[in-house]
Design a protein around this motif. Structure first.
Motif, PDB file in Angstrom:
ATOM      1  N   ALA A  78       0.798  -0.975   0.128  1.00 34.88           N
ATOM      2  CA  ALA A  78      -0.157   0.071   0.005  1.00 34.88           C
ATOM      3  C   ALA A  78       0.893   1.157   0.066  1.00 34.88           C
ATOM      4  N   GLU A  79       0.336   2.282  -0.851  1.00 39.93           N
ATOM      5  CA  GLU A  79       1.143   3.500  -0.649  1.00 39.93           C
ATOM      6  C   GLU A  79       0.827   4.303   0.627  1.00 39.93           C
ATOM      7  N   ALA A  80       1.814   4.791   1.347  1.00 33.19           N
ATOM      8  CA  ALA A  80       1.656   5.305   2.456  1.00 33.19           C
ATOM      9  C   ALA A  80       1.899   6.938   2.403  1.00 33.19           C
ATOM     10  N   GLY A  81       2.071   7.283   1.100  1.00 29.86           N
ATOM     11  CA  GLY A  81       2.153   8.682   0.784  1.00 29.86           C
ATOM     12  C   GLY A  81       3.388   8.957  -0.104  1.00 29.86           C
ATOM     13  N   VAL A  82       3.397  10.180  -0.891  1.00 30.25           N
ATOM     14  CA  VAL A  82       4.328  10.792  -1.893  1.00 30.25           C
ATOM     15  C   VAL A  82       4.699  11.936  -1.165  1.00 30.25           C
ATOM     16  N   VAL A  83       6.172  11.826  -1.105  1.00 30.71           N
ATOM     17  CA  VAL A  83       6.934  12.806  -0.199  1.00 30.71           C
ATOM     18  C   VAL A  83       8.154  13.537  -1.231  1.00 30.71           C
ATOM     19  N   ARG A 134      17.408  16.019  -7.242  1.00 28.81           N
ATOM     20  CA  ARG A 134      16.461  17.025  -6.859  1.00 28.81           C
ATOM     21  C   ARG A 134      14.897  16.662  -7.320  1.00 28.81           C
ATOM     22  N   ASP A 135      14.099  17.290  -6.714  1.00 28.24           N
ATOM     23  CA  ASP A 135      12.720  17.512  -7.125  1.00 28.24           C
ATOM     24  C   ASP A 135      12.171  16.153  -7.221  1.00 28.24           C
ATOM     25  N   VAL A 136      12.571  15.091  -6.556  1.00 25.64           N
ATOM     26  CA  VAL A 136      11.906  13.591  -6.387  1.00 25.64           C
ATOM     27  C   VAL A 136      10.541  13.797  -5.624  1.00 25.64           C
ATOM     28  N   ARG A 137       9.726  13.206  -6.361  1.00 23.84           N
ATOM     29  CA  ARG A 137       8.483  12.792  -5.322  1.00 23.84           C
ATOM     30  C   ARG A 137       8.515  11.215  -5.097  1.00 23.84           C
ATOM     31  N   LEU A 138       8.977  11.087  -3.852  1.00 24.56           N
ATOM     32  CA  LEU A 138       9.312   9.489  -3.367  1.00 24.56           C
ATOM     33  C   LEU A 138       7.821   8.855  -2.910  1.00 24.56           C
ATOM     34  N   VAL A 139       7.606   7.949  -3.632  1.00 26.45           N
ATOM     35  CA  VAL A 139       6.348   7.001  -3.077  1.00 26.45           C
ATOM     36  C   VAL A 139       6.953   6.140  -2.026  1.00 26.45           C
ATOM     37  N   CYS A 140       6.421   6.316  -0.634  1.00 23.11           N
ATOM     38  CA  CYS A 140       6.758   5.195   0.180  1.00 23.11           C
ATOM     39  C   CYS A 140       5.656   4.171   0.289  1.00 23.11           C
TER      40      CYS A 140
END
Length: 186
Positions: free
Chosen positions: A162-167, A175-181
């Motif tokens: 499950a995705e716990a958020g995009v950080v 730079r400027d990564v949207r990390l999916v946890c």
């Protein structure tokens, strides 16, 4: 060496083991092949050549004892780091489970050689990761991927993560990564 866990589609030749110094060149080659696929527009991972991942990424993983490889017929087809080190950006995710750090296992930088893609190696590596975590007393599994990496996100969802958020973050120098946890409890 460890045989592939039973259950999912598997081939008798699949073996998982800790990476050794002599594996660094092959792991680095896989990184380069994936970066070439991205640069040619055939993949969207969010990595940057010369920044991450690099040969140094493989060297550090082997040196720390956290790098594992998957072999098929004696050839390395996939690699990843498995450890209990959570990325600093994980503190911003909305984890479903407030797991004690000593019960969390993390999968980092799972790569499958593009020439071996679509054969189930990634699925089997994640299965190995889950069994490895359980064997080390970790029922809480965490990993991440770049928001751009829709193939990895689809795979992890199919495998019950499950995705716990995009950080938003700077990730390994990019730079400027949207990390999916992502997370799963086993």
């Amino acid at each position: 060496m460890t045989k592939a866990p039973a259950g999912r589609a598997e081939r008798d030749a699949d073996m998982f083991r800790k990476a050794r110094a002599e594996d660094i060149a092959r792991i680095s080659e896989i990184y380069g092949d994936i970066l070439s696929e991205e640069e040619a527009g055939r993949a969207s991972i969010g990595w940057v050549r010369g920044v991450y991942p690099t040969r140094r990424t493989a060297e550090d993983g082997v040196r720390s004892g956290h790098m594992f490889v998957e072999e098929d017929g004696g050839r390395i087809v996939a690699a990843a780091k498995l450890n209990q080190l959570q990325e600093p950006a994980y503190a911003l995710a909305r984890w479903r489970w407030d797991a004690p750090a000593d019960q969390v296992m993390v999968l980092h930088t799972l790569v499958v050689s593009p020439e071996a893609g679509g054969a189930g190696y990634g699925t089997r590596f994640v299965d190995f990761y889950e069994q490895y975590a359980l064997a080390h007393g970790c029922r809480y599994l965490r990993m991440d991927t770049n928001e751009k990496n829709v193939r990895a996100r689809a795979l992890y969802k199919r495998l019950g993560y499950a995705e716990a958020g995009v950080v938003p973050t700077v990730f390994n120098g990019i730079r400027d990564v949207r990390l999916v946890c992502l997370e799963k409890k086993v």
